[in-house]
Design an enzyme around this catalytic site. Structure first.
Site, PDB file in Angstrom:
ATOM      1  N   ASP A 155       0.001  -1.037   5.906  1.00 26.08           N
ATOM      2  CA  ASP A 155       0.928  -0.573   4.874  1.00 26.08           C
ATOM      3  C   ASP A 155       1.942   0.378   5.511  1.00 26.08           C
ATOM      4  O   ASP A 155       2.564   0.037   6.510  1.00 26.08           O
ATOM      5  CB  ASP A 155       0.118   0.054   3.725  1.00 26.08           C
ATOM      6  CG  ASP A 155       0.944   0.449   2.518  1.00 26.08           C
ATOM      7  OD1 ASP A 155       1.349  -0.458   1.759  1.00 26.08           O
ATOM      8  OD2 ASP A 155       1.198   1.642   2.340  1.00 26.08           O
TER       9      ASP A 155
ATOM     10  N   TYR B 151       8.475   7.626   0.455  1.00 27.96           N
ATOM     11  CA  TYR B 151       9.340   6.650  -0.223  1.00 27.96           C
ATOM     12  C   TYR B 151      10.714   7.246  -0.499  1.00 27.96           C
ATOM     13  O   TYR B 151      11.733   6.568  -0.384  1.00 27.96           O
ATOM     14  CB  TYR B 151       8.703   6.210  -1.538  1.00 27.96           C
ATOM     15  CG  TYR B 151       7.469   5.359  -1.379  1.00 27.96           C
ATOM     16  CD1 TYR B 151       7.569   3.971  -1.233  1.00 27.96           C
ATOM     17  CD2 TYR B 151       6.196   5.923  -1.385  1.00 27.96           C
ATOM     18  CE1 TYR B 151       6.437   3.183  -1.092  1.00 27.96           C
ATOM     19  CE2 TYR B 151       5.061   5.144  -1.243  1.00 27.96           C
ATOM     20  CZ  TYR B 151       5.188   3.774  -1.096  1.00 27.96           C
ATOM     21  OH  TYR B 151       4.070   2.995  -0.949  1.00 27.96           O
TER      22      TYR B 151
ATOM     23  N   HIS C  51      -4.276  -6.916  -0.133  1.00 28.79           N
ATOM     24  CA  HIS C  51      -3.555  -5.853   0.555  1.00 28.79           C
ATOM     25  C   HIS C  51      -4.518  -4.910   1.273  1.00 28.79           C
ATOM     26  O   HIS C  51      -4.141  -4.255   2.246  1.00 28.79           O
ATOM     27  CB  HIS C  51      -2.730  -5.056  -0.474  1.00 28.79           C
ATOM     28  CG  HIS C  51      -1.842  -4.027   0.139  1.00 28.79           C
ATOM     29  ND1 HIS C  51      -0.714  -4.354   0.854  1.00 28.79           N
ATOM     30  CD2 HIS C  51      -1.904  -2.662   0.143  1.00 28.79           C
ATOM     31  CE1 HIS C  51      -0.117  -3.249   1.279  1.00 28.79           C
ATOM     32  NE2 HIS C  51      -0.820  -2.210   0.859  1.00 28.79           N
TER      33      HIS C  51
END
Length: 288
Positions: free
Chosen positions: A103, A210, A266
Site C-alpha cells: 500500500d 494523503y 488488498h
C-alpha cells in the site's frame, strides 16, 4: 518464534520506532506498512524471516503509532518519506537491503528503489501501483477513481478525524474486515490498530500522507524506471485497486516478475503470511 526487538532510530531529523528480529549479521529485509497500519501488520513476517536467518525490520513510518509526528502537512511529502527510509537503511548498518512495501509503504518503496538503487538489493511490492501505471490506468479506466474516492474525503482536515472518533473508528475497522478474507482481522488485532490510531496526533499525521501528496503522486516524480530486480505480489480481489495495475506496474521494471494470488485481497500479506514470506525468500535467493 523469534523474539522481537523494539528500538528508536534517528533518521532525517525524526525518530522512528522500529521492530526487528533475527541475527544482526543476517541479510537485511526492511518492511514498510501501508495505511492505516503500523509495524504490527508485519509481525509474523518478522518472525518467519528471522527464523530463516534474516535480519528483518519494520518501522512505524512517520506519523504512525510510536514514531515522531511532525505537525505540518508538508512534513509528509514524499521526499521526506523517502529520506526517512534512506536514513533508516544507512542506520541499519547494511550496505543494501531487500525492501518490501505494501500500500503506501509500497509507494514509498517504489520511490526509494528508483532514487537510491545503490541501497536496494531487491524490491518487493504488494498491492501498490507504480504511480505512472496508476496515472495511465485512470485515463483508460475512470472506474478506478470511484474505488479511490475515499481520498477526497480524507482532504477535509479535522472533519475526518472528528467523524472517525465519533463513530468509534468503525468506518476503518468495518472496512478492513469487509475487504479482507473472513477471519483475517480478529478483534484482538483491531484493538491493536485502534490503540495505534488513538496515539496523540496519530490519525491526523496518517491522513497527512494523503493531504501532502496528491499532486506529487499524479504528476510523477524522479526517475521512472526501476532498475533493481522487482517482484510484484498482488491479491486479485483487492477492492481498492484494479488487478490490472500489477502487470501495468511491471512495465516500468527492467527486471520484474509478478505473482498474482487469486483469493488474496488488498491485505494479502496478512491473509497468506507464510506463503508470501516464503515466496519473497525464494525471490531473494534466486529460486524464482
Amino acid at each position: 518464534m523469534a523474539a522481537l526487538e523494539h528500538n528508536y532510530i534517528q533518521t532525517n531529523g525524526i525518530d522512528l520506532h522500529v521492530a526487528a528480529a533475527g541475527p544482526e549479521d543476517g541479510t537485511g529485509v526492511l518492511f514498510l506498512h501501508g495505511f492505516p497500519e503500523f509495524w504490527y501488520s508485519w509481525q509474523k513476517h518478522l518472525s518467519y524471516f528471522a527464523d530463516n536467518g534474516y535480519r528483518a525490520m519494520a518501522p512505524d513510518q512517520r506519523g504512525y503509532n510510536l514514531s515522531d509526528k511532525p505537525k505540518r502537512v508538508k512534513d509528509y511529502k514524499l521526499d521526506e518519506l523517502v529520506s526517512d527510509i534512506v536514513g533508516l537503511i544507512t542506520a541499519s548498518g547494511k550496505e543494501t537491503v531487500t525492501l518490501v512495501g505494501h500500500d503506501w509503504g509500497g509507494i514509498v518503496a517504489w520511490h526509494v528503489a528508483r532514487q537510491h538503487p545503490e541501497l536496494i538489493d531487491k524490491l518487493v511490492i504488494l498491492n501498490a501501483p507504480h504511480e505512472r501505471a496508476m496515472i495511465k490506468h485512470i485515463r483508460h479506466k475512470p472506474s478506478q477513481l470511484l474505488k479511490s474516492s475515499y481520498i477526497l474525503f480524507f482532504q477535509f482536515r479535522g472533519i475526518v478525524e472528528w467523524t472517525l472518533r465519533l463513530l468509534d473508528w468503525k468506518p476503518f475497522t468495518k472496512t478492513m474486515k469487509k475487504s479482507s478474507q473472513k477471519g483475517t482481522f480478529k478483534e484482538a488485532d483491531l484493538d491493536q490498530y485502534v490503540s495505534a490510531w488513538l496515539k496523540p496526533r496519530a490519525m491526523s499525521s496518517m491522513l497527512n500522507w494523503y493531504r501532502a501528496n496528491g499532486k506529487t503522486f499524479m504528476n510523477g516524480q524522479g526517475p521512472i524506471r526501476v532498475t533493481v530486480p522487482t517482484l510484484v505480489i498482488w491479491g486479485m480481489k483487492d477492492q481498492f485497486l484494479d488487478s490490472d495495475l500489477a502487470h501495468e506496474s511491471l512495465a516500468y521494471c527492467d527486471n520484474g516478475k509478478g505473482l498474482l494470488l487469486g483469493e488474496g485481497t488488498h491485505w494479502v500479506h496478512i491473509e497468506e503470511t507464510e506463503h508470501v514470506s516464503q515466496r519473497i525468500i525464494d525471490f531473494i535467493e534466486g529460486k524464482q
